[in-house]
Design an enzyme around this catalytic site. Structure first.
Site, PDB file in Angstrom:
ATOM      1  N   GLU A 162      40.690  47.956  52.705  1.00 26.08           N
ATOM      2  CA  GLU A 162      39.539  47.439  51.958  1.00 26.08           C
ATOM      3  C   GLU A 162      38.346  47.263  52.894  1.00 26.08           C
ATOM      4  O   GLU A 162      38.505  46.784  54.018  1.00 26.08           O
ATOM      5  CB  GLU A 162      39.934  46.103  51.340  1.00 26.08           C
ATOM      6  CG  GLU A 162      39.356  45.860  49.981  1.00 26.08           C
ATOM      7  CD  GLU A 162      39.907  46.792  48.903  1.00 26.08           C
ATOM      8  OE1 GLU A 162      39.243  47.827  48.641  1.00 26.08           O
ATOM      9  OE2 GLU A 162      40.955  46.497  48.330  1.00 26.08           O
ATOM     10  N   THR A 221      36.869  49.433  54.465  1.00 26.37           N
ATOM     11  CA  THR A 221      37.013  50.325  55.612  1.00 26.37           C
ATOM     12  C   THR A 221      36.275  51.638  55.386  1.00 26.37           C
ATOM     13  O   THR A 221      35.948  52.335  56.335  1.00 26.37           O
ATOM     14  CB  THR A 221      38.501  50.647  55.870  1.00 26.37           C
ATOM     15  OG1 THR A 221      39.101  50.930  54.611  1.00 26.37           O
ATOM     16  CG2 THR A 221      39.222  49.492  56.524  1.00 26.37           C
ATOM     17  N   ASP A 222      36.013  51.974  54.110  1.00 22.88           N
ATOM     18  CA  ASP A 222      35.438  53.307  53.848  1.00 22.88           C
ATOM     19  C   ASP A 222      34.078  53.500  54.517  1.00 22.88           C
ATOM     20  O   ASP A 222      33.837  54.509  55.180  1.00 22.88           O
ATOM     21  CB  ASP A 222      35.411  53.661  52.348  1.00 22.88           C
ATOM     22  CG  ASP A 222      34.693  52.670  51.448  1.00 22.88           C
ATOM     23  OD1 ASP A 222      34.210  51.630  51.947  1.00 22.88           O
ATOM     24  OD2 ASP A 222      34.614  52.941  50.241  1.00 22.88           O
ATOM     25  N   ALA A 271      36.332  43.786  37.110  1.00 25.35           N
ATOM     26  CA  ALA A 271      37.631  43.351  37.629  1.00 25.35           C
ATOM     27  C   ALA A 271      37.930  43.978  38.989  1.00 25.35           C
ATOM     28  O   ALA A 271      38.968  43.745  39.573  1.00 25.35           O
ATOM     29  CB  ALA A 271      38.735  43.710  36.639  1.00 25.35           C
ATOM     30  N   GLY A 272      37.017  44.806  39.482  1.00 23.13           N
ATOM     31  CA  GLY A 272      37.249  45.474  40.770  1.00 23.13           C
ATOM     32  C   GLY A 272      38.039  46.755  40.614  1.00 23.13           C
ATOM     33  O   GLY A 272      38.639  47.255  41.559  1.00 23.13           O
ATOM     34  N   LEU A 273      38.053  47.327  39.410  1.00 20.10           N
ATOM     35  CA  LEU A 273      38.798  48.581  39.182  1.00 20.10           C
ATOM     36  C   LEU A 273      37.880  49.788  39.130  1.00 20.10           C
ATOM     37  O   LEU A 273      38.297  50.873  38.731  1.00 20.10           O
ATOM     38  CB  LEU A 273      39.577  48.486  37.863  1.00 20.10           C
ATOM     39  CG  LEU A 273      40.583  47.347  37.770  1.00 20.10           C
ATOM     40  CD1 LEU A 273      41.403  47.453  36.509  1.00 20.10           C
ATOM     41  CD2 LEU A 273      41.502  47.404  38.971  1.00 20.10           C
ATOM     42  N   SER A 274      36.615  49.575  39.480  1.00 19.34           N
ATOM     43  CA  SER A 274      35.656  50.679  39.567  1.00 19.34           C
ATOM     44  C   SER A 274      35.409  51.397  38.254  1.00 19.34           C
ATOM     45  O   SER A 274      35.501  52.622  38.181  1.00 19.34           O
ATOM     46  CB  SER A 274      36.117  51.696  40.597  1.00 19.34           C
ATOM     47  OG  SER A 274      36.003  51.142  41.841  1.00 19.34           O
ATOM     48  N   ASP A 289      35.841  54.750  45.865  1.00 21.44           N
ATOM     49  CA  ASP A 289      36.050  54.664  44.418  1.00 21.44           C
ATOM     50  C   ASP A 289      35.846  56.015  43.749  1.00 21.44           C
ATOM     51  O   ASP A 289      36.652  56.456  42.927  1.00 21.44           O
ATOM     52  CB  ASP A 289      35.082  53.641  43.796  1.00 21.44           C
ATOM     53  CG  ASP A 289      35.192  52.285  44.459  1.00 21.44           C
ATOM     54  OD1 ASP A 289      36.176  52.061  45.184  1.00 21.44           O
ATOM     55  OD2 ASP A 289      34.295  51.461  44.255  1.00 21.44           O
TER      56      ASP A 289
HETATM   57  C1  GLA Z   1      33.756  48.634  46.447  1.00 26.70           C
HETATM   58  C2  GLA Z   1      33.029  49.857  46.988  1.00 26.70           C
HETATM   59  C3  GLA Z   1      33.954  50.736  47.829  1.00 26.70           C
HETATM   60  C4  GLA Z   1      34.691  49.927  48.883  1.00 26.70           C
HETATM   61  C5  GLA Z   1      35.305  48.666  48.264  1.00 26.70           C
HETATM   62  C6  GLA Z   1      35.903  47.762  49.292  1.00 26.70           C
HETATM   63  O1  GLA Z   1      34.739  49.018  45.527  1.00 26.70           O
HETATM   64  O2  GLA Z   1      32.489  50.617  45.935  1.00 26.70           O
HETATM   65  O3  GLA Z   1      33.223  51.791  48.415  1.00 26.70           O
HETATM   66  O4  GLA Z   1      33.860  49.619  49.955  1.00 26.70           O
HETATM   67  O5  GLA Z   1      34.362  47.931  47.517  1.00 26.70           O
HETATM   68  O6  GLA Z   1      36.984  48.361  49.906  1.00 26.70           O
END
Ligand code: GLA
Length: 378
Positions: free
Chosen positions: A31, A33-34, A119-122, A169
């Site tokens: 997380e 790290t991208d 929810a953090g699921l993009s 994502d």
């Molecule tokens: C969001 C960003 C991703 C990534 C995550 C954390 O989802 O869109 O690029 O940096 O946070 O890992």
């Protein structure tokens, strides 16, 4: 969902289009790290955005969002940007394709989705990837390669939505493959599929339904901290930094920057360790690393919140194999790796305890690793 989209498309536009879909994502580990050139380990999930689309022979885009119940029209020039956030994602995709020399003409579209929002699921990457994939098929004869489709989504976030995100994502949403996680090296962009067979375990998300609205852009600030430290250490990204280098320069940076970088450097190794453990079928080590990541995200990177820390504590108390906050942070959900025989007890306990403390239950979202962007056979 498909039937509904088709019925509404016919009603609104009096014809039929082609159906496309793309998925939300989970990330087992890796997380923040991208954008540091590190590793991520995501997979697409069985929650998706689906759109029916047909070129309309004009230079105007006409889109209806079923979930928001809103219709928007926009042109394809830079000054035609719509004000609605959801429409800006689609507009951004069109513009980024055009800027790269690709073709986009007017089209009609209706879309809906079941990726939980916030929810953090993009859900945004799912929307971007769905349209990027579709416009590549409809106007460009599929000549834009898949990495560029992911980059088109990422640039949309940067240039039209104000989020300076990494590539994870959109990559997961474009490249996702059923039953496989993907380890992506965000420095070289090389990746490998890892079959995800967690026999005897389940992956489940607990959505806290909490989204802490923060005034300054905390995600972009985290990124700036990392870039400052990388510069100070004389490396391109923190991928190339070691804990020794960081400690040597500790007095040259703020405590905040130090802890941000410390988390990122440690997380790099955790992703590799998790991949090794997964190949050996050692899910207990995978879980242990997930807890370590949570600790780092909470204490050093400071992107967790009391509600997510509480869900993590409950998981630990219940003996859940692995648990951590997932995604960008500041709310959203935890991802949990749970032994089958503990599952019911864990879910029951988490719902009850969380509701006692915060007045509502977390939403339970079991996930299945699925395909990313694709054309849907009607
Ligand atoms: C969001 C960003 C991703 C990534 C995550 C954390 O989802 O869109 O690029 O940096 O946070 O890992």
């Amino acid at each position: 969902m498909q039937k509904k989209i088709q019925t509404i498309f016919k009603e609104k536009f009096g014809k039929e289009g082609t159906l496309y879909a793309s998925a939300g994502r989970i990330n087992l580990i890796g997380e923040h790290t991208d954008y540091n050139g590190g590793f991520v380990f995501p997979g697409a999930i069985d929650k998706e955005i689906m759109a029916e689309i047909a070129p309309n022979g004009t230079e105007t885009v006409r889109v209806f969002s079923i979930d928001i119940n809103e219709y928007v029209e926009f042109g394809l020039n830079e000054e035609d940007a719509p004000s609605q956030q959801w429409a800006r994602y689609i507009f951004g995709i069109c513009r980024e394709i055009i800027k790269r020399g690709g073709k986009v003409h007017g089209f009609d579209a209706v879309f809906a989705g079941n990726v939980p929002l916030g929810a953090g699921l993009s859900s945004s990457a799912a929307l971007e990837s769905c349209f990027a994939f579709a416009l590549n098929d409809l106007f460009n004869g599929n000549t834009i390669d898949k990495f560029d489709l992911a980059r088109i989504g990422q640039s949309t976030e940067h240039n039209y939505c104000g989020v300076n995100c990494g590539i994870m994502d959109q990559f997961a949403s474009v490249f996702g493959k059923k039953d496989n996680l993907m380890r992506l090296d965000c420095r070289s962009m090389e990746f490998e599929y890892f079959p995800f067979k967690a026999d005897g375990y389940q992956l489940v998300l607990l959505d806290s339904k909490v989204k802490h609205a923060l005034v300054d852009s905390p995600y972009n600030k985290r990124r700036q901290s990392c870039e400052r430290v990388a510069k100070l250490l004389g490396v391109k990204t923190l991928r190339d930094a070691t804990m020794e280098m960081l400690n040597e320069h500790r007095s040259d940076m703020t405590a905040e920057d130090y802890f941000r970088a410390k988390y990122v450097i440690a997380e790099k190794q955790r992703v590799l360790d998790v991949c090794d453990a997964l190949v050996k079928g050692d899910l207990e080590t995978v879980g242990k690393k997930m807890y370590e990541t949570h600790e780092g995200l909470s204490k050093d990177y400071e992107v967790s919140c009391v509600e997510l820390d509480y869900l993590n504590d409950i998981a630990k108390e219940c003996g859940v194999t692995g648990s951590r906050i997932m995604g960008g942070g500041f709310g959203g959900c935890t991802i949990n790796l749970v032994r089958n025989n503990l599952y019911d007890k864990f879910i029951e306990t988490a719902k009850r305890k969380f509701a006692e403390k915060y007045g509502h239950e977390p939403v339970v979202i079991p996930v299945v690793i699925s395909d990313g962007a694709h054309k849907v056979e009607a």
